[in-house]
Scaffold this motif. Structure first.
Motif, PDB file in Angstrom:
ATOM      1  N   LEU A 264       0.810  -1.214   0.000  1.00 17.87           N
ATOM      2  CA  LEU A 264       0.000   0.000   0.000  1.00 17.87           C
ATOM      3  C   LEU A 264       0.847   1.269   0.000  1.00 17.87           C
ATOM      4  O   LEU A 264       0.471   2.273  -0.603  1.00 17.87           O
ATOM      5  N   GLU A 265       1.978   1.208   0.686  1.00 14.17           N
ATOM      6  CA  GLU A 265       2.874   2.370   0.762  1.00 14.17           C
ATOM      7  C   GLU A 265       4.314   1.914   0.519  1.00 14.17           C
ATOM      8  O   GLU A 265       5.084   1.690   1.456  1.00 14.17           O
ATOM      9  N   PRO A 266       4.688   1.740  -0.745  1.00 13.58           N
ATOM     10  CA  PRO A 266       6.018   1.205  -1.087  1.00 13.58           C
ATOM     11  C   PRO A 266       7.181   2.044  -0.557  1.00 13.58           C
ATOM     12  O   PRO A 266       8.266   1.506  -0.308  1.00 13.58           O
ATOM     13  N   ASN A 267       6.980   3.331  -0.377  1.00 12.20           N
ATOM     14  CA  ASN A 267       8.075   4.211   0.053  1.00 12.20           C
ATOM     15  C   ASN A 267       8.061   4.527   1.549  1.00 12.20           C
ATOM     16  O   ASN A 267       8.764   5.438   1.993  1.00 12.20           O
ATOM     17  N   ASN A 268       7.270   3.773   2.301  1.00 12.00           N
ATOM     18  CA  ASN A 268       7.171   4.008   3.736  1.00 12.00           C
ATOM     19  C   ASN A 268       8.417   3.462   4.435  1.00 12.00           C
ATOM     20  O   ASN A 268       8.624   2.248   4.506  1.00 12.00           O
ATOM     21  N   VAL A 269       9.261   4.354   4.938  1.00  8.75           N
ATOM     22  CA  VAL A 269      10.522   3.967   5.579  1.00  8.75           C
ATOM     23  C   VAL A 269      10.273   3.152   6.847  1.00  8.75           C
ATOM     24  O   VAL A 269      11.015   2.210   7.151  1.00  8.75           O
ATOM     25  N   ALA A 270       9.214   3.494   7.592  1.00  6.03           N
ATOM     26  CA  ALA A 270       8.910   2.786   8.839  1.00  6.03           C
ATOM     27  C   ALA A 270       8.607   1.318   8.573  1.00  6.03           C
ATOM     28  O   ALA A 270       9.020   0.437   9.347  1.00  6.03           O
ATOM     29  N   VAL A 271       7.937   1.032   7.467  1.00  6.12           N
ATOM     30  CA  VAL A 271       7.628  -0.353   7.119  1.00  6.12           C
ATOM     31  C   VAL A 271       8.908  -1.094   6.744  1.00  6.12           C
ATOM     32  O   VAL A 271       9.096  -2.261   7.112  1.00  6.12           O
ATOM     33  N   LEU A 275      10.341  -4.504   8.581  1.00  2.00           N
ATOM     34  CA  LEU A 275      10.732  -5.752   7.928  1.00  2.00           C
ATOM     35  C   LEU A 275      12.154  -6.154   8.303  1.00  2.00           C
ATOM     36  O   LEU A 275      12.450  -7.328   8.528  1.00  2.00           O
ATOM     37  N   GLU A 276      13.037  -5.157   8.385  1.00  3.87           N
ATOM     38  CA  GLU A 276      14.412  -5.439   8.810  1.00  3.87           C
ATOM     39  C   GLU A 276      14.437  -5.951  10.245  1.00  3.87           C
ATOM     40  O   GLU A 276      15.193  -6.866  10.576  1.00  3.87           O
ATOM     41  N   LYS A 277      13.609  -5.361  11.075  1.00  5.55           N
ATOM     42  CA  LYS A 277      13.510  -5.775  12.479  1.00  5.55           C
ATOM     43  C   LYS A 277      13.028  -7.223  12.583  1.00  5.55           C
ATOM     44  O   LYS A 277      13.551  -8.016  13.385  1.00  5.55           O
ATOM     45  N   ILE A 278      12.042  -7.568  11.757  1.00  6.81           N
ATOM     46  CA  ILE A 278      11.510  -8.940  11.762  1.00  6.81           C
ATOM     47  C   ILE A 278      12.595  -9.924  11.359  1.00  6.81           C
ATOM     48  O   ILE A 278      12.781 -10.976  11.997  1.00  6.81           O
ATOM     49  N   ASP A 279      13.328  -9.610  10.285  1.00  9.99           N
ATOM     50  CA  ASP A 279      14.408 -10.494   9.825  1.00  9.99           C
ATOM     51  C   ASP A 279      15.458 -10.685  10.911  1.00  9.99           C
ATOM     52  O   ASP A 279      15.926 -11.807  11.161  1.00  9.99           O
ATOM     53  N   LYS A 280      15.824  -9.587  11.554  1.00  6.30           N
ATOM     54  CA  LYS A 280      16.853  -9.651  12.596  1.00  6.30           C
ATOM     55  C   LYS A 280      16.389 -10.494  13.781  1.00  6.30           C
ATOM     56  O   LYS A 280      17.128 -11.380  14.266  1.00  6.30           O
ATOM     57  N   LEU A 281      15.176 -10.235  14.261  1.00  2.00           N
ATOM     58  CA  LEU A 281      14.653 -10.969  15.420  1.00  2.00           C
ATOM     59  C   LEU A 281      14.444 -12.447  15.109  1.00  2.00           C
ATOM     60  O   LEU A 281      14.710 -13.309  15.952  1.00  2.00           O
ATOM     61  N   GLN A 282      13.976 -12.737  13.891  1.00  5.12           N
ATOM     62  CA  GLN A 282      13.768 -14.132  13.537  1.00  5.12           C
ATOM     63  C   GLN A 282      15.097 -14.868  13.405  1.00  5.12           C
ATOM     64  O   GLN A 282      15.220 -16.039  13.798  1.00  5.12           O
ATOM     65  N   THR A 283      16.132 -14.177  12.884  1.00  6.67           N
ATOM     66  CA  THR A 283      17.468 -14.775  12.806  1.00  6.67           C
ATOM     67  C   THR A 283      17.999 -15.079  14.208  1.00  6.67           C
ATOM     68  O   THR A 283      18.559 -16.154  14.463  1.00  6.67           O
ATOM     69  N   GLU A 284      17.808 -14.136  15.106  1.00  2.00           N
ATOM     70  CA  GLU A 284      18.238 -14.342  16.490  1.00  2.00           C
ATOM     71  C   GLU A 284      17.467 -15.492  17.132  1.00  2.00           C
ATOM     72  O   GLU A 284      18.042 -16.281  17.901  1.00  2.00           O
ATOM     73  N   GLN A 285      16.190 -15.574  16.823  1.00  2.00           N
ATOM     74  CA  GLN A 285      15.368 -16.650  17.377  1.00  2.00           C
ATOM     75  C   GLN A 285      15.854 -18.016  16.894  1.00  2.00           C
ATOM     76  O   GLN A 285      15.984 -18.976  17.672  1.00  2.00           O
TER      77      GLN A 285
END
Length: 306
Positions: A264-271, A275-285
């Motif tokens: 919906l918002e391709p240029n949304n920096v917060a999103v 996504l980067e946060k999810i990748d990092k946390l899942q890698t740590e998990q």
């Protein structure tokens, strides 16, 4: 400073509770007025039917009062009797041919034509007229909606202020009250209806944010779902849904909601950061799980060597 702030919040809580009570009392009164309006409509219709039936009886040369007394005291019971007992109609007030006439009078009176109240329990005529006059003086639906719309915007502003003050519990209640007021409206103009839908979506999102602050993850998700029911193109709803899932360590599901926000918002920096946060946390998990498996395997080997 702290005692003063606490006193200020206590006063605001009392003020808010009073506003809720006033709003609930107003809604209760509106429901009662609607009930009386329907009753008035019903009574008016019954009066018209009775007048029409009385006129028909007069045309037939009969006394409406005496006829009503035979069948329960009102036009409705008389009409009902005639519909279900058509053969009885031909036997009323006639001679049986054996030298005497038949009387259906039971020797008691059900009422008189001068009574202001019908004998079948309908509302008195003077009360109907009184209610009709009161109805004319009542504020219109449009006027009521204007007040409700103002109240909705007030809940938004008050909720925002409480949120900034970190009074999350009360902020949630204020936002929620706004949605309840909106759901109690009807006969809105097209513009007002659109505006209220937008405000309701915003209030749902604010409630979701408050729930995240209070670490009430399931409640936050429910609020996001309500917002999406109103506007399924709202990226913020999917973003906050994902935030709740991240807190619950549901990374795969969180990623799905983040991708919806990204579409919906391709240029949304917060999103992107989410996504980067999810990748990092899942890698740590996964890394933590791998290390736990290695420790368990090491313990098993040590036991086998003994």
């Amino acid at each position: 400073f702290l005692p003063s702030k606490k006193k200020s919040m206590t006063n605001y809580n009392k003020k808010f509770e009073k506003l809720i009570e006033e709003d609930e009392e107003r809604e209760k009164q509106e429901k009662e007025e609607e009930r009386m309006r329907l009753r008035l409509k019903h009574e008016t219709e019954q009066q018209k039917k009775q007048k029409a039936w009385d006129a028909k009886l007069v045309e037939q040369g009969k006394d409406p009062v005496k006829e009503r007394q035979k069948y329960g005291g009102c036009a409705f019971s008389h009409m009902n009797h005639m519909l279900h007992n058509p053969e009885a109609h031909s036997q009323d007030d006639h001679s049986h041919g054996n030298g005497h006439s038949c009387s259906h009078d039971h020797g008691h009176q059900h009422g008189s034509s001068n009574s202001s109240k019908s004998s079948c329990g309908y509302m008195p005529v003077d009360q109907i007229n009184q209610l009709s006059a009161q109805k004319k003086n009542e504020p219109s639906v449009e006027e009521k909606n204007i007040k409700k719309i103002a109240a909705v915007y007030a809940t938004k502003e008050d909720g925002n202020r409480l949120f900034k003050e970190k009074n999350y519990e009360l902020a949630y209640k204020v936002y929620e009250r706004g949605t309840l007021i909106i759901n109690g409206m009807y006969d809105l103009s097209e513009k007002d209806e659109t505006d209220m839908e937008n405000i309701e979506c915003l209030l749902d999102l604010n409630m979701a944010l408050v729930s995240l602050k209070r670490e009430q993850w399931s409640q936050a998700i429910d609020c996001c779902k309500m917002a999406i029911q109103i506007d399924d193109k709202n990226a913020k709803a999917y973003y906050r849904w994902s935030e709740a899932l991240i807190a619950m360590s549901e990374y795969d599901e969180a990623r799905k909601q983040s991708f919806k926000a990204k579409e919906l918002e391709p240029n949304n920096v917060a999103v992107d950061r989410q996504l980067e946060k999810i990748d990092k946390l899942q890698t740590e998990q996964l890394e933590k799980a791998r290390k736990e498996e290695q420790k368990m395997a090491q313990r098993i080997r040590e036991r086998l060597q003994k």
